[in-house]
Write an enzyme that holds these catalytic residues in place. Structure first.
Site, mmCIF file in Angstrom:
data_model
loop_
_atom_site.group_PDB
_atom_site.id
_atom_site.type_symbol
_atom_site.label_atom_id
_atom_site.label_comp_id
_atom_site.label_asym_id
_atom_site.label_seq_id
_atom_site.Cartn_x
_atom_site.Cartn_y
_atom_site.Cartn_z
ATOM 1 N N TYR A 51 0.858 -1.198 0.000
ATOM 2 C CA TYR A 51 0.000 0.000 0.000
ATOM 3 C C TYR A 51 0.888 1.240 0.000
ATOM 4 C CZ TYR A 51 -4.311 2.511 1.361
ATOM 5 O OH TYR A 51 -5.416 3.323 1.416
ATOM 6 N N TYR A 87 -5.521 5.422 -7.337
ATOM 7 C CA TYR A 87 -5.715 5.235 -5.897
ATOM 8 C C TYR A 87 -7.171 4.888 -5.636
ATOM 9 C CZ TYR A 87 -6.202 6.511 -0.945
ATOM 10 O OH TYR A 87 -6.490 6.510 0.390
#
Ligand SMILES: [Zn+2]
Lengths: 398, 150
Positions: free
Chosen positions: A299, A350
Site C-alpha cells: 500500500y 488510488y
C-alpha cells in the site's frame, strides 16, 4: 513449514476505469461500485444474483465522508438475498483484510459468494488530501488538527523524518520508490501516470511537507474495484483459474493504535508502518516467510511507508529499508522482490488499496502486464493507518 | 539570509472541541498553563486525555501543571498553506520531560525552519485560536526566554 491447504479463492476481479479526482462524476458511488461488481461477476462467469455476501473495509466507506450500502446495491443490481454483510473498522488499512473477512464468512458457512468492493469519488468536499484538515473538530482531533498537518501525507512526513533520523534513511530512497513505481506504470493501460519520472523531476518537485515532496504523495483519483471470493472447490468450476487465499490477517498492536492520528507510538513503532505484528501472524498462518514471496503489492499512499513496510514484512532488517530500496531491490526488472508492478497508488490509481488486490490476482493468474515470471506467491498489504492494518497472501492453484 | 520564521495557523483557522475529559487541558491553556492528566492510581501520564488509564484502567486523574519544557521528537515543515503564501508552519511532535510517555502534536513558532532539529529544546507559549481558546505551542528554548518565564 508446509503451506496450509487453502479453503477459499478469488474468482473474479472487476473495476471501473480510474479517473482523476472528481472526474467520475456524475456517476454515483452506488453506480461505480455496481459497475465494478458486475465486471467482477463477468470475469468470474457468475451472475450478480449469485452474490450472497458483502465483506467491506473502511466501514464500507465510499471515499472520504460517504458510504456504500448493501441494501442499495441489492436494490440496484437485483441481488435477491444476502446472508452476510460486514465491514472491517477504520480506513484503508483493511483493504487486504477484506478478503480475509470474505474468507471468514465462507469458512463459517455464512455465505458462499462474497464480494469485497471499494468505490471512491473525490469531489472537492470529499478529498483525501483535506480529510484531516477540514474535518469538523472533535475533542480527539483537537489534539492534532491545530498543528497544520492537513492531510495524511503531512502526518506521515513526521514518521518519515524520524526514520531518517534513526536509521540514516535518505530522500533518495523515497525517490527510488517513486521512480521505480512510475516505471512499472509506463506499460500499464489502466495507469493514469504513464510518463517517465526521473530523479531530477523528483528532486526539483515542490516540497509539500518536508521531508516529503509532490512525488512522495499518491494520486487523488476516483474509481471502483470489486473482488469475488468463493470456496476453492466452487472456484474450480468457474471461468478463471482460481487464485487461492493462502492467508489473510488484520489487526495491529496498541503501540501503533491510531498511529499518525495520535503520534504517541514508542520510538521503534513510530518509525515503522505498524505492520510488524500482522506480518508475523500472516506468515505464520501461511507457513511461509518473506523469502517465499515473489511479488509484493504494498500500500503506497506515501513513499516512506513502502520503505517501512519492506522492513515490517521482513524483506530487509529493521532500519535498512532505505539502503535496500536504493540497491534496486524493488525493481520489476532485476529486483529481488518486485514491488507494485502495476504502478501502485503513486502512478496507476488510488482506490484505497483494492488496485493492489487486483494486481496480485493478475500476477497469480499469470496475466499481469508486468508479469513476474513463475510467481507463486503474492503479498498484498492494506494501508499503514489506524488499526486495523492488514495483509494477504495469494497463491496459485495446484 | 533572513529566514521567514515559523508561525502557528491564524486563530480563525483553528477550532477546537472539548468534552468533559479533555476540557481541563484547554481550561489550563486558557490560563497559560500547560497541564497533563496523570493517573491518580499508577502515575502514568497520557495525552490526549482519555477516560481510562491504559495501564491500570483507573478513571481517577490528577491534572499536573507541567514546566512547559519540551523537546522535538519529530517534525515536518509545511509551506503550502492555502491563503498563507509566504508562511511556514513547523508541525512538531514533542516529548514532555516532566510528563514521560505523553506527547503533544503542536507547532514550533518563531524558529528558522532550517534550524529546527530532532531533540531541539523548546518552551511552551500560547497562541490564540477561535472562540477565545489558547493553543499550547512551543518556541525554541533560550536562556533569555527562560529568564522571561522565571
Ligand atoms: Zn493507571
Amino acid at each position: 513449514m508446509a503451506l496450509q491447504p487453502p479453503d477459499t479463492a478469488i474468482v473474479g476481479v472487476g473495476a471501473t476505469p480510474y479517473y482523476p479526482r472528481g472526474e467520475s462524476y456524475p456517476q454515483t458511488i452506488t453506480e461505480l461500485a455496481g459497475r465494478a461488481i458486475l465486471a467482477a461477476c463477468e470475469d468470474a462467469g457468475l451472475s450478480v444474483k449469485d452474490i450472497d455476501g458483502f465483506a467491506y473495509y473502511s466501514m464500507a466507506g465510499g471515499g472520504y465522508g460517504r458510504s456504500m450500502d448493501t441494501a442499495s446495491l441489492m436494490e440496484t443490481l437485483g441481488i435477491p438475498e444476502i446472508t452476510f454483510t460486514a465491514s472491517l473498522t477504520a480506513g484503508g488499512g483493511g483493504s487486504a483484510g477484506s478478503i480475509g473477512l470474505a474468507r471468514a464468512a465462507i469458512v463459517a458457512g455464512d455465505a458462499t459468494c462474497v464480494v469485497s468492493v471499494m468505490a471512491l469519488q473525490q469531489l472537492p468536499q470529499y478529498r483525501l488530501g483535506g480529510v484531516f484538515g477540514k474535518a469538523e473538530p472533535t475533542p480527539e482531533k483537537s489534539f492534532i488538527q491545530p498543528a497544520g498537518l492537513t492531510g495524511p501525507g503531512h502526518l506521515m512526513s513526521v514518521l518519515a523524518r524520524r526514520h531518517m533520523h534513526m536509521y540514516g534513511t535518505r530522500r533518495e530512497a523515497f525517490a527510488e520508490v517513486a521512480v521505480s513505481t512510475r516505471e512499472n506504470a509506463l506499460t500499464r493501460p489502466t495507469a493514469l501516470r504513464r510518463t517517465p519520472l526521473t530523479l531530477d523531476d523528483y528532486f526539483n518537485a515542490r516540497m509539500i511537507a518536508e521531508p516529503l515532496c509532490l512525488y512522495d504523495f499518491c494520486m487523488e483519483t476516483d474509481g471502483a474495484v470489486a473482488v469475488l471470493t468463493t470456496s476453492l472447490e466452487r472456484a474450480r468450476d468457474l471461468r478463471q483459474k482460481p487464485v487461492p487465499v493462502i492467508a489473510a490477517a488484520h489487526g495491529g498492536r496498541r503501540e501503533w493504535g491510531r498511529a499518525f492520528s495520535w503520534m504517541g507510538m514508542p520510538e521503534e513503532t513510530f518509525a515503522s508502518s505498524g505492520h510488524a505484528a500482522v506480518a508475523q501472524r500472516l506468515y505464520g498462518k501461511a507457513g511461509v516467510g518473506p523469502d517465499d514471496i515473489d511479488v509484493a503489492l504494498l500500500y503506497d499512499h506515501f513513499t516512506p511507508m513502502v520503505v517501512m513496510q519492506l522492513e515490517d514484512y521482513g524483506f530487509c532488517p529493521k532500519g535498512e529499508g532505505g539502503a535496500f530500496v536504493e540497491s534496486g531491490a524493488i525493481r520489476y526488472k532485476g529486483g529481488s522482490i518486485p514491488v507494485n508492478t502495476h504502478g501502485g497508488h503513486l502512478s496507476e490509481g488510488y482506490v484505497i488499496g483494492m488496485t493492489h488486490v487486483r494486481e496480485a490476482v493478475e500476477q497469480m493468474r499469470g496475466t499481469a502486464v508486468n508479469q513476474v515470471p513463475d510467481a507463486k506467491l503474492a503479498l498484498v498489504s492494506g494501508g499503514p493507518a489506524t488499526i486495523p492494518v492488514s495483509g494477504l497472501i495469494l497463491g496459485r492453484d495446484a | 539570509m533572513s529566514a521567514v520564521l515559523s508561525r502557528a495557523l491564524p486563530p480563525e483557522r483553528v477550532q477546537i472541541a472539548t468534552d468533559h475529559v479533555t476540557e481541563p487541558f484547554w481550561q489550563a491553556a486558557r490560563e497559560r498553563r500547560l497541564a497533563a492528566p496523570r493517573c491518580a492510581d499508577c502515575g502514568h501520564f497520557r495525552l490526549p486525555p482519555t477516560p481510562f488509564c491504559p495501564e491500570c484502567q483507573s478513571q481517577k486523574v490528577d491534572w499536573v501543571q507541567l514546566s512547559g519544557r519540551a523537546s522535538v521528537f519529530s517534525f515536518s515543515v509545511v509551506r503550502d498553506i492555502p491563503g498563507l503564501d509566504d508562511a511556514v508552519v513547523v508541525a512538531a511532535v514533542v516529548d514532555l520531560p516532566d510528563a514521560p510517555g505523553a506527547r503533544l502534536v503542536s507547532n514550533v513558532i518563531d524558529a528558522d525552519p532550517d534550524e529546527v532539529r530532532i531533540g531541539m529544546e523548546l518552551v511552551v507559549d500560547f497562541s490564540p485560536v477561535s472562540d477565545g481558546w489558547l493553543l499550547p505551542v512551543f518556541r525554541p528554548f533560550t536562556p533569555a526566554v527562560e529568564g522571561k518565564e522565571g
